[in-house]
Enzyme design. Structure first.
Site, PDB file in Angstrom:
ATOM      1  N   GLY A   1      98.424 127.320  57.360  1.00  0.00           N
ATOM      2  CA  GLY A   1      99.793 127.690  57.005  1.00  0.00           C
ATOM      3  C   GLY A   1      99.971 129.027  56.303  1.00  0.00           C
ATOM      4  O   GLY A   1     101.073 129.350  55.867  1.00  0.00           O
TER       5      GLY A   1
ATOM      6  N   ASP B   1      99.563 120.888  71.189  1.00  0.00           N
ATOM      7  CA  ASP B   1      98.656 121.824  71.847  1.00  0.00           C
ATOM      8  C   ASP B   1      99.511 122.872  72.572  1.00  0.00           C
ATOM      9  O   ASP B   1     100.344 122.511  73.419  1.00  0.00           O
ATOM     10  CB  ASP B   1      97.811 121.013  72.854  1.00  0.00           C
ATOM     11  CG  ASP B   1      96.776 121.852  73.564  1.00  0.00           C
ATOM     12  OD1 ASP B   1      96.941 123.090  73.650  1.00  0.00           O
ATOM     13  OD2 ASP B   1      95.802 121.261  74.061  1.00  0.00           O
TER      14      ASP B   1
ATOM     15  N   ASP C   1      98.155 133.142  65.849  1.00  0.00           N
ATOM     16  CA  ASP C   1      96.802 133.390  65.325  1.00  0.00           C
ATOM     17  C   ASP C   1      95.870 132.316  65.883  1.00  0.00           C
ATOM     18  O   ASP C   1      94.779 132.097  65.351  1.00  0.00           O
ATOM     19  CB  ASP C   1      96.871 133.307  63.787  1.00  0.00           C
ATOM     20  CG  ASP C   1      95.695 133.981  63.098  1.00  0.00           C
ATOM     21  OD1 ASP C   1      95.101 134.900  63.682  1.00  0.00           O
ATOM     22  OD2 ASP C   1      95.376 133.576  61.956  1.00  0.00           O
TER      23      ASP C   1
ATOM     24  N   LYS D   1      96.665 137.091  68.502  1.00  0.00           N
ATOM     25  CA  LYS D   1      95.250 137.418  68.316  1.00  0.00           C
ATOM     26  C   LYS D   1      94.471 137.214  69.614  1.00  0.00           C
ATOM     27  O   LYS D   1      94.705 136.251  70.340  1.00  0.00           O
ATOM     28  CB  LYS D   1      94.677 136.485  67.254  1.00  0.00           C
ATOM     29  CG  LYS D   1      93.168 136.609  67.100  1.00  0.00           C
ATOM     30  CD  LYS D   1      92.691 136.149  65.779  1.00  0.00           C
ATOM     31  CE  LYS D   1      92.590 134.645  65.663  1.00  0.00           C
ATOM     32  NZ  LYS D   1      92.230 134.275  64.281  1.00  0.00           N
TER      33      LYS D   1
HETATM   34  C1  LIG Z   1      92.575 131.008  62.463  1.00  0.00           C
HETATM   35  S1  LIG Z   1      93.431 129.490  62.428  1.00  0.00           S
HETATM   36  C2  LIG Z   1      95.068 129.998  62.030  1.00  0.00           C
HETATM   37  C3  LIG Z   1      95.244 130.402  60.598  1.00  0.00           C
HETATM   38  C4  LIG Z   1      96.699 130.593  60.222  1.00  0.00           C
HETATM   39  N1  LIG Z   1      97.281 131.784  60.857  1.00  0.00           N
HETATM   40  C5  LIG Z   1      96.864 130.756  58.725  1.00  0.00           C
HETATM   41  O1  LIG Z   1      97.212 131.850  58.273  1.00  0.00           O
HETATM   42  O2  LIG Z   1      96.683 129.772  58.018  1.00  0.00           O
HETATM   43  C6  LIG Z   1      93.558 129.096  64.131  1.00  0.00           C
HETATM   44  C7  LIG Z   1      94.326 127.831  64.434  1.00  0.00           C
HETATM   45  O3  LIG Z   1      94.537 127.740  65.846  1.00  0.00           O
HETATM   46  C8  LIG Z   1      94.667 126.359  66.141  1.00  0.00           C
HETATM   47  N2  LIG Z   1      94.554 126.127  67.578  1.00  0.00           N
HETATM   48  C9  LIG Z   1      93.494 126.345  68.389  1.00  0.00           C
HETATM   49  N3  LIG Z   1      93.755 125.958  69.650  1.00  0.00           N
HETATM   50  C10 LIG Z   1      95.040 125.477  69.650  1.00  0.00           C
HETATM   51  C11 LIG Z   1      95.882 124.917  70.657  1.00  0.00           C
HETATM   52  N4  LIG Z   1      95.472 124.796  71.925  1.00  0.00           N
HETATM   53  N5  LIG Z   1      97.126 124.532  70.300  1.00  0.00           N
HETATM   54  C12 LIG Z   1      97.547 124.649  69.009  1.00  0.00           C
HETATM   55  N6  LIG Z   1      96.783 125.160  68.020  1.00  0.00           N
HETATM   56  C13 LIG Z   1      95.544 125.576  68.326  1.00  0.00           C
HETATM   57  C14 LIG Z   1      93.541 125.738  65.333  1.00  0.00           C
HETATM   58  O4  LIG Z   1      93.773 124.345  65.168  1.00  0.00           O
HETATM   59  C15 LIG Z   1      93.605 126.538  64.022  1.00  0.00           C
HETATM   60  O5  LIG Z   1      94.341 125.860  63.050  1.00  0.00           O
END
Ligand SMILES: C[S@@+](CC[C@H](N)C(=O)[O-])C[C@H]1O[C@@H](n2cnc3c(N)ncnc32)[C@H](O)[C@@H]1O
Length: 202
Positions: free
Chosen positions: A55, A88, A111, A151
């Site tokens: 978050g 997702d 991200d 990203k």
């Molecule tokens: C680097 S973290 C994000 C950090 C966030 N921007 C923050 O500032 O707290 C990447 C996120 O992408 C999510 N993610 C990866 N694949 C996903 C998908 N197919 N659908 C939704 N979320 C996804 C992961 O669960 C993870 O929480």
């Protein structure tokens, strides 16, 4: 306690800064730095934050004065001003869940990142899939003139991704903020001034 190695200095700096300033992730500083340079989010904007958990970016967007809808596979503890959708971003049902909350956004930020396998090419290809899924949300929900941030992990598909997506924005750039780790493969696509008119919704 042993001293952090030099290569970890910057990572540790943002980790402790986030703890001190109440951000849930060090990633928060990437969005702060990107927004300072490119002014993607402004007060009153509706922001769609994809791959949002835990978050940090949502906290930053709220601080900028935005109203946020956040989506992630993982749960996310509540933040005032943020509506969370657990889902997702590669699935149609997640589009539908977002549309039930809001059908147009000023800014889409993503991200989203895969769980790293450590194999550069595989991680790159999964990240491209997530970036394309994020762009699909932009196509569906971004208003004309809106902004997009996503990203991507660097690799051979990035040029094609850039070509496909950048043509739909007036301003486009690949950028790596200072808060990204020095040896990280990640880079951000920034698109401003979305050129497409969205079709009728529903
Ligand atoms: C680097 S973290 C994000 C950090 C966030 N921007 C923050 O500032 O707290 C990447 C996120 O992408 C999510 N993610 C990866 N694949 C996903 C998908 N197919 N659908 C939704 N979320 C996804 C992961 O669960 C993870 O929480």
């Amino acid at each position: 306690m042993s001293k952090p190695r030099r290569s970890q200095d910057r990572q540790d700096y943002y980790y402790w800064k986030a703890k001190k300033e109440g951000y849930r992730s060090r990633a928060a500083y990437k969005l702060i730095q990107i927004n300072k340079k490119f002014r993607l989010i402004k007060e009153g904007d509706r922001v769609l934050d994809l791959g949002a958990s835990p978050g940090g970016w949502s906290q930053v967007a709220v601080k900028f004065g935005a109203e946020v809808v956040a989506v992630d596979l993982n749960p996310m503890p509540p933040i005032e001003g943020v509506t969370f959708v657990r889902g997702d971003i590669t699935k149609n049902e997640t589009f539908r869940a977002v549309r039930e909350i809001c059908d147009e956004f000023d800014v889409v930020i993503s991200d989203a990142a895969p769980k790293l396998t450590g194999k550069w090419t595989i991680d790159h290809l999964i990240s491209i899939d997530l970036a394309r899924a994020s762009y699909n949300f932009a196509e569906e929900f971004l208003r004309y003139g809106g902004n997009f941030l996503v990203k991507v992990f660097q690799g051979e598909e990035i040029e094609k991704f850039y070509r496909d997506v950048s043509k739909n924005f007036r301003f486009k750039k690949m950028h790596s903020p200072q808060a990204s780790r020095k040896r990280s493969a990640e880079i951000y696509f920034i698109g401003k001034g979305f050129k497409k008119n969205r079709g009728p919704v529903g």
